[in-house]
Each structure stands twice: as C-alpha cells, then as structure tokens.
Scaffold this motif. Structure first.
Motif, PDB file in Angstrom:
ATOM      1  N   ASP A  92       7.468  -3.773  52.085  1.00 41.62           N
ATOM      2  CA  ASP A  92       7.942  -4.203  53.433  1.00 41.62           C
ATOM      3  C   ASP A  92       8.005  -5.530  53.507  1.00 41.62           C
ATOM      4  N   SER A  93       6.979  -6.277  53.527  1.00 39.68           N
ATOM      5  CA  SER A  93       6.595  -7.532  53.647  1.00 39.68           C
ATOM      6  C   SER A  93       7.281  -8.464  52.502  1.00 39.68           C
ATOM      7  N   VAL A  94       7.118  -8.236  51.314  1.00 33.38           N
ATOM      8  CA  VAL A  94       7.772  -9.229  50.301  1.00 33.38           C
ATOM      9  C   VAL A  94       9.368  -8.866  50.148  1.00 33.38           C
ATOM     10  N   PHE A  95       9.574  -7.616  50.551  1.00 29.11           N
ATOM     11  CA  PHE A  95      10.961  -7.303  50.591  1.00 29.11           C
ATOM     12  C   PHE A  95      11.861  -7.674  51.805  1.00 29.11           C
ATOM     13  N   CYS A  96      11.192  -8.164  52.779  1.00 25.87           N
ATOM     14  CA  CYS A  96      11.723  -8.896  53.832  1.00 25.87           C
ATOM     15  C   CYS A  96      12.321  -7.774  54.827  1.00 25.87           C
ATOM     16  N   TYR A  97      11.548  -6.580  55.038  1.00 26.46           N
ATOM     17  CA  TYR A  97      12.034  -5.330  55.886  1.00 26.46           C
ATOM     18  C   TYR A  97      11.664  -5.645  57.376  1.00 26.46           C
ATOM     19  N   LEU A  98      12.456  -6.800  58.011  1.00 20.20           N
ATOM     20  CA  LEU A  98      12.278  -6.972  59.405  1.00 20.20           C
ATOM     21  C   LEU A  98      13.130  -6.220  60.217  1.00 20.20           C
ATOM     22  N   ARG A  99      12.610  -5.914  61.361  1.00 19.45           N
ATOM     23  CA  ARG A  99      13.142  -5.288  62.423  1.00 19.45           C
ATOM     24  C   ARG A  99      13.591  -5.606  63.525  1.00 19.45           C
ATOM     25  N   THR A 100      13.882  -6.825  63.450  1.00 18.14           N
ATOM     26  CA  THR A 100      14.504  -7.817  64.576  1.00 18.14           C
ATOM     27  C   THR A 100      15.586  -8.374  63.974  1.00 18.14           C
ATOM     28  N   ALA A 101      16.359  -9.248  64.870  1.00 20.15           N
ATOM     29  CA  ALA A 101      17.664  -9.951  64.783  1.00 20.15           C
ATOM     30  C   ALA A 101      17.318 -11.160  64.047  1.00 20.15           C
ATOM     31  N   ALA A 102      16.109 -11.428  63.561  1.00 20.70           N
ATOM     32  CA  ALA A 102      16.013 -12.695  62.753  1.00 20.70           C
ATOM     33  C   ALA A 102      16.746 -13.022  61.688  1.00 20.70           C
ATOM     34  N   PRO A 103      17.170 -12.189  60.762  1.00 17.11           N
ATOM     35  CA  PRO A 103      17.762 -12.720  59.480  1.00 17.11           C
ATOM     36  C   PRO A 103      19.360 -13.187  60.128  1.00 17.11           C
ATOM     37  N   SER A 104      19.818 -12.525  61.119  1.00 14.39           N
ATOM     38  CA  SER A 104      21.106 -13.125  61.573  1.00 14.39           C
ATOM     39  C   SER A 104      20.996 -14.448  62.210  1.00 14.39           C
ATOM     40  N   ALA A 105      19.790 -14.685  62.866  1.00 18.84           N
ATOM     41  CA  ALA A 105      19.409 -15.783  63.615  1.00 18.84           C
ATOM     42  C   ALA A 105      19.323 -16.931  62.630  1.00 18.84           C
ATOM     43  N   ASP A 106      18.761 -16.545  61.548  1.00 22.12           N
ATOM     44  CA  ASP A 106      18.325 -17.508  60.446  1.00 22.12           C
ATOM     45  C   ASP A 106      19.687 -18.218  59.978  1.00 22.12           C
ATOM     46  N   ALA A 107      20.717 -17.149  59.605  1.00 22.47           N
ATOM     47  CA  ALA A 107      21.916 -17.344  59.007  1.00 22.47           C
ATOM     48  C   ALA A 107      22.722 -18.245  60.038  1.00 22.47           C
ATOM     49  N   TRP A 108      22.589 -18.110  61.244  1.00 25.18           N
ATOM     50  CA  TRP A 108      23.136 -19.140  62.266  1.00 25.18           C
ATOM     51  C   TRP A 108      22.605 -20.426  62.178  1.00 25.18           C
ATOM     52  N   ARG A 109      21.473 -20.667  62.103  1.00 26.42           N
ATOM     53  CA  ARG A 109      20.616 -21.908  61.860  1.00 26.42           C
ATOM     54  C   ARG A 109      20.951 -22.608  60.734  1.00 26.42           C
ATOM     55  N   ALA A 110      20.926 -21.977  59.503  1.00 29.95           N
ATOM     56  CA  ALA A 110      21.107 -22.541  58.170  1.00 29.95           C
ATOM     57  C   ALA A 110      22.308 -22.748  57.758  1.00 29.95           C
ATOM     58  N   HIS A 111      23.347 -22.097  58.042  1.00 30.43           N
ATOM     59  CA  HIS A 111      24.605 -21.938  57.292  1.00 30.43           C
ATOM     60  C   HIS A 111      25.930 -22.160  58.283  1.00 30.43           C
ATOM     61  N   ARG A 112      26.881 -21.989  57.304  1.00 33.00           N
ATOM     62  CA  ARG A 112      28.163 -22.309  58.183  1.00 33.00           C
ATOM     63  C   ARG A 112      28.547 -21.127  58.975  1.00 33.00           C
ATOM     64  N   PHE A 113      29.729 -20.992  59.753  1.00 33.53           N
ATOM     65  CA  PHE A 113      30.093 -20.095  60.598  1.00 33.53           C
ATOM     66  C   PHE A 113      30.344 -18.571  59.840  1.00 33.53           C
ATOM     67  N   GLY A 114      30.938 -18.767  58.614  1.00 35.18           N
ATOM     68  CA  GLY A 114      31.358 -17.805  58.122  1.00 35.18           C
ATOM     69  C   GLY A 114      30.126 -16.650  57.618  1.00 35.18           C
ATOM     70  N   THR A 115      29.046 -17.436  57.115  1.00 36.91           N
ATOM     71  CA  THR A 115      27.972 -16.788  56.674  1.00 36.91           C
ATOM     72  C   THR A 115      27.144 -16.039  57.903  1.00 36.91           C
ATOM     73  N   ALA A 116      27.057 -16.734  58.993  1.00 39.33           N
ATOM     74  CA  ALA A 116      26.544 -16.292  60.267  1.00 39.33           C
ATOM     75  C   ALA A 116      27.238 -14.893  60.678  1.00 39.33           C
ATOM     76  N   ILE A 117      28.670 -15.037  60.492  1.00 38.18           N
ATOM     77  CA  ILE A 117      29.338 -14.086  61.082  1.00 38.18           C
ATOM     78  C   ILE A 117      28.883 -12.588  59.995  1.00 38.18           C
ATOM     79  N   THR A 118      29.114 -12.864  58.841  1.00 39.58           N
ATOM     80  CA  THR A 118      28.733 -11.862  57.793  1.00 39.58           C
ATOM     81  C   THR A 118      27.265 -11.225  58.180  1.00 39.58           C
ATOM     82  N   ALA A 119      26.424 -12.069  58.449  1.00 39.08           N
ATOM     83  CA  ALA A 119      25.115 -11.627  58.740  1.00 39.08           C
ATOM     84  C   ALA A 119      24.997 -10.933  59.744  1.00 39.08           C
ATOM     85  N   ALA A 120      25.699 -11.212  60.879  1.00 38.59           N
ATOM     86  CA  ALA A 120      25.895 -10.412  62.140  1.00 38.59           C
ATOM     87  C   ALA A 120      26.324  -8.843  61.640  1.00 38.59           C
TER      88      ALA A 120
END
Length: 582
Positions: A348-376
């Motif tokens: 669960d930890s190594v395969f990044c099984y997160l139960r929060t909105a963090a993956p989408s938040a990461d995409a907003w901070r780290a990438h362009r608008f398109g990647t963030a929308i896809t992550a959402a």
C-alpha cells in the motif's frame, strides 16, 4: 539464526585481552566464532553468517545484490575508493540488500562507521549500546544479555512516548541505553563520541528531476525492480511459504515467483466472521503458479493478550491480531517444511495507495492546468465522487498547512503521562517544497519499519518483504502520486506493470479485506479479560492510564461503528510487552 552477529567495541586495543577471551568462550557456546577483527572492534557471528570483505579493511554482514538481483559474493567487484565514505556511498547508490557495513577509519585510528541498508523491512537487524567508547552492536539483544554485556531495564519515557504516538518508529527502544540503528542510517564512533546520521533519504527520489514522465516507462522500471528483488531472494531460498491474501500486493509477489524451481506453498487466512475470506482471488493466483492454496483459520480461541514476545524484541509492537496471525502462519510453515516466508507487506505504501486528495493536489502544484484537470477526474474515479468535489478537495488540501507525521492519541491515558514532544523519524525531514502526496507516502513508508518487529515468526525463519526493498522503494517513489491514480484506479502503475501476469479478477479489484469484524468479535468475547489485564497491570502501577475512563468505557455496550475498542488492543500490546520484561 544464521544472520546473528554481535560486534564488541572495547574502549581501546589494550583492553581487548582477558575480557575478549571470556566473551569468545561465551559466544562459542552459542555457536558463534570471530568473523572479523579490526583494532578495538571484534565481530562474532554464526559460522554460516554471510559476510563480504570490503576495500579499505571493512566488512559487510548480510547479502548484497546488483540492481538486476545478482548476488555479490566477491568484494573485488566493488570499486576501489579513497575513503570509507566513498565506499559506503558507492554501495548505497549502486547495490542493495539486507546488510550492515562496518568500516574502520584509516585517518582516525579507533574510529568506526556502521551503516544499515535502507530497505524498510526484511533488513538485517541492528541495535546498539555504546557508552564512553565501549559497547556492542547486535542483531539480537538477547545475545548481549546472555554474555552479561547488557541488563534489560525498561525505558519508561519511551513507553510514555509509545502510548501517546503508537504508530511512530524511532531509534529509541523500550530499554534504557539501547538504541536501534534505523534503515539507511549510519553510526559513527570515535573515542567517546557517538553520532548517528542519515546516509540514504527517500526524498532524493521524489525530486522533480527524478520523476517519471510516462506511465509505461514507470511501469517497466517498477516491474524490473520488483522482479529483481523477488528473484534475488528466491535464488538463495530452498522452500518458500508465500502469504497470499488474494490482494494486489501479495499477488504481484506471487506473479514474480512463476516458473521458479523453489518449492512454493501458498497460504491464505480466513476468519470465522466476514471480512477476510479472499480465497476466490488467492485461489486464482495459486492456480496460475500451479500450486494448491492452503487455508488456515484464525480461531478466536487461539487469540490471546498475554503472550511472550520473541527474545530479540526491543519495543512493544505485536498485538493480539499480529500474534494470532503469526501463530497460524508459523504452524503452516512447520507443517509444510518451509524455510522462508514471503509477504506483500508494504505494498500500500510503495504503490502509493493514498486515501486523500493529495495526488490531485500534487498535480495542481507540480504541473500545467491540463494535468491537474486529468488528476481531478482520476481522483473522482478513485473515490466515486463528482469531478467538482474532487477538485474542491484538492484545492482545500493545497490551502491547508502540510499534514504532520505525528498523530497523538491521549485516549485512556493519565493526563500526566501524555507525551507532548514526539521524537521524529529521519524520513520525516521533508524539504520545504515537498508535495502533500509525497509527504503522506514517505511518512507511511517510515511506519512500515514497524512491520518486521510485528511478526515474531521472523525470529525463526527469514521473513522477506520484497516490496519494501531499496530498489522497489526507489523505483516507486520516482512515479509521481497523480500517476498512481491513472484512469481512476488506485495503485495504477503497479496494475499496469503486472497486467499480463495477474488474473483479471485480481488485477481489476478495488476492494480490500478487513479484520475489523474479527477484531470487534474478539473484543466482545474478551471484554472482561481485557479490562482486568489493563487495570491490574504495570501500566496502571506506573500511573500511565486513566483508570476512570477505562472503567467507564468497559461499562458501556459497544455501539455500531465505534472503533475505540482498537485503542484497548494498543494498550494491551504495550502492557503485554512490559509484563514479559524484567
């Protein structure tokens, strides 16, 4: 076990004579002989202890592999370097394994550096006690106790910390003047000075310049890392008991054992109440390996709260659930004559099984608008909610302060015993610009270092955690968190990596088994016993418990959905460990 060792540090070379002779006789009676000596350090180990001479006069205890999983059996393959630090860094960056490195410092006679492999679990143990330049490092504290080098004394400050912060691994242990060298850390001793520093950091692998850009590139690297980690261990193991739950993680380990010559036994656990029966999935995976699935039942009668921890235990980590699982799997290993355990623990930890909105938040901070929308959109798919809600949760995550790795739990503790200042784990030192998802998964990885000590079966047979090996951690950390929720599936990169090796039912399942019903029934059956166990024990005698709150809780019926009873199991875990110490 074959990997048992103890390194003795004398205060000076002049003091190694008579005492060393006595120790040699003591350890010889345990089946141990001198395996290495340099200056004031003498290493005793079992005759079958695996060691590797290092350039510069050092030694590596344990096993070392290339990135392709090939065992290094000759130190001549390691490049010559001008300093112990360069040798250490070359090993950390080029190889992996379960090892402890001991290196003398040629520029500082009498000084030594000891480095433990970074793998979060399945690693060679190392606890130490050094004072005024003298002491020991060992795989098993009971060796030092039997040699009269150490006397166990409970560290009550640590116990208070453990009660307040039950899920944090620290270098402190439950014994006075005994510490653990954590994975990826180095200990240096010079004269009377002792220092510990971090030699390997998971944060290096989530840096922007190391991120995978393509899902399939990430999947290829992760598959190679997992397969190499499994094959490297399987090449030296004769008979394997695979703890096959039927979940994605253990099934991936099983897939890597296909077409192997080793004898493989697949073991699955079921409980008398719903929640854990995954035989329909585990059976498909076992048939793919061409072996039978063996089932073990976790009966309530075999679950207990008062049991002896293994002799090498240095902290309370094993509760009633871990104990009953441990006994069931150990009985299976005895019956089927398996000499090694394999588990998908840590997946669960190594395969990044997160139960929060963090993956989408990461995409907003780290990438362009398109990647963030896809992550959402992907986040909405994972959590079965609207894209608008997923986006709102991600933005809320970005506005909030970063999540703390410390989760204090004062429930049922006396107010005077609550530990206010938590001790940090080295992996908690996040860079200032760390992404929320990277923080969460690395904090989770640090917690995985508790896994090995939760399984007493590893005291008698090696317990392999291939998914928590260094190359798998490094490869998985390089995949950004939003990549792990691609197309609305959790652990998406791992699914892509092994899509051709897993049965469709296993590959596509999103659910996970839970022991909650079993634990709830166990509590109801043992409610009076648990209350008496806590209120008549050593925690109470040390005024660490809120006895009024405990009595009040036990006097009330357990309401549906109330999981507060799990806290009682945590307290019983600590109480049990303490009762079995001097």
């Amino acid at each position: 076990m074959d990997n048992d060792y103890i390194a003795i540090l004398a205060p000076s070379e002049e003091h190694t004579g008579a005492k060393l002779t006595r120790l040699a006789d003591t350890f010889h009676a345990m089946g141990m002989v001198v395996r290495y000596a340099s200056g004031r350090l003498t290493l005793f180990g079992m005759k079958d202890l695996s060691t590797l001479p290092l350039p510069g006069g050092g030694i590596l205890i344990g096993h070392l592999f290339t990135q392709d999983g090939i065992a290094i059996r000759n130190g001549a393959r390691l490049q010559e370097s001008s300093s112990p630090t360069q040798i250490q860094q070359h090993i950390l960056k080029t190889y992996w394994g379960s090892y402890l490195i001991i290196q003398p410092d040629m520029q500082d006679p009498g000084a030594f550096t000891m480095t433990r492999a970074p793998s979060a679990a399945g690693n060679i143990p190392c606890v130490w006690s050094i004072k005024n330049g003298a002491g020991f490092l060992t795989s098993d504290v009971s060796l030092a106790v039997r040699a009269l080098l150490y006397r166990k004394q409970i560290n009550w400050d640590f116990i208070a910390h453990c009660l307040s912060y039950p899920a944090i691994k620290t270098q402190r242990t439950g014994f006075v003047e005994l510490a653990e060298l954590l994975p990826g850390c180095s200990l240096r001793t010079s004269g009377s000075k002792v220092s510990v520093r971090q030699a390997w950091s998971p944060w290096d692998f989530v840096a922007r310049e190391h991120r995978y850009r393509d899902l399939h590139d990430a999947a290829d690297h992760i598959r190679h890392a997992v397969e190499s980690a499994v094959h490297a261990r399987a090449d030296v193991d004769r008979s394997i008991l695979l703890e096959l739950s039927g979940g994605l993680d253990s099934s991936i380990v099983a897939a890597c054992l296909r077409n192997r010559r080793e004898h493989i036994v697949c073991c699955n656990l079921v409980t008398p109440v719903p929640g854990v029966d995954e035989r329909q999935y585990a059976g498909q995976m076992a048939r793919q390996l061409g072996v039978e699935l063996h089932t073990r039942h976790l009966d309530f009668d075999n679950a207990c709260f008062d049991f002896a921890p293994p002799p090498n235990s240095v902290a309370p980590t094993m509760g009633p659930l871990q104990h009953v699982i441990d006994k069931a799997i150990e009985a299976a290993a005895e019956y089927y004559d398996a000499d090694t355990y394999y588990t998908g623990g840590g997946g669960d930890s190594v395969f990044c099984y997160l139960r929060t909105a963090a993956p989408s938040a990461d995409a907003w901070r780290a990438h362009r608008f398109g990647t963030a929308i896809t992550a959402a959109r992907d986040l909405a798919g994972v959590h079965q909610c609207t894209v608008w809600k997923a986006g709102r949760l991600a933005l809320s995550k970005l506005r909030r302060a970063p999540r703390s790795p410390f989760h204090q739990d004062p429930t049922f503790l006396a107010s005077s015993s609550v530990c206010a200042e938590p001790e940090a784990h080295p992996w908690f030192a996040a860079p200032p610009n760390a992404l929320p998802g990277d923080r969460e998964r690395i904090f989770d990885l640090a917690g995985n270092q508790l896994f090995e000590s939760q399984a007493a079966r590893g005291y008698r047979r090696p317990l392999r955690f291939p998914l928590l090996s260094q190359p798998v951690m490094e490869a998985c950390l390089r995949a950004p968190s939003w990549m792990w929720i691609t197309e609305g599936k959790n652990r998406a990169v791992a699914r892509t990596a092994f899509s051709d090796l897993l049965p469709p039912d296993v590959l596509n399942r999103q659910s996970k088994a839970t022991y909650m019903s079993y634990l709830g029934a166990l509590y109801e059956r043992n409610k009076l016993q648990v209350e008496d166990f806590l209120l008549s024990g050593r925690l109470r005698s040390q005024d660490l418990l809120d006895t009024h709150a405990i009595r009040s809780f036990f006097s009330m019926p357990l309401s549906s959905g109330d999981r507060t009873f799990l806290r009682m199991f945590e307290l019983c875990m600590v109480e049990n460990w303490i009762r079995h110490q001097p």
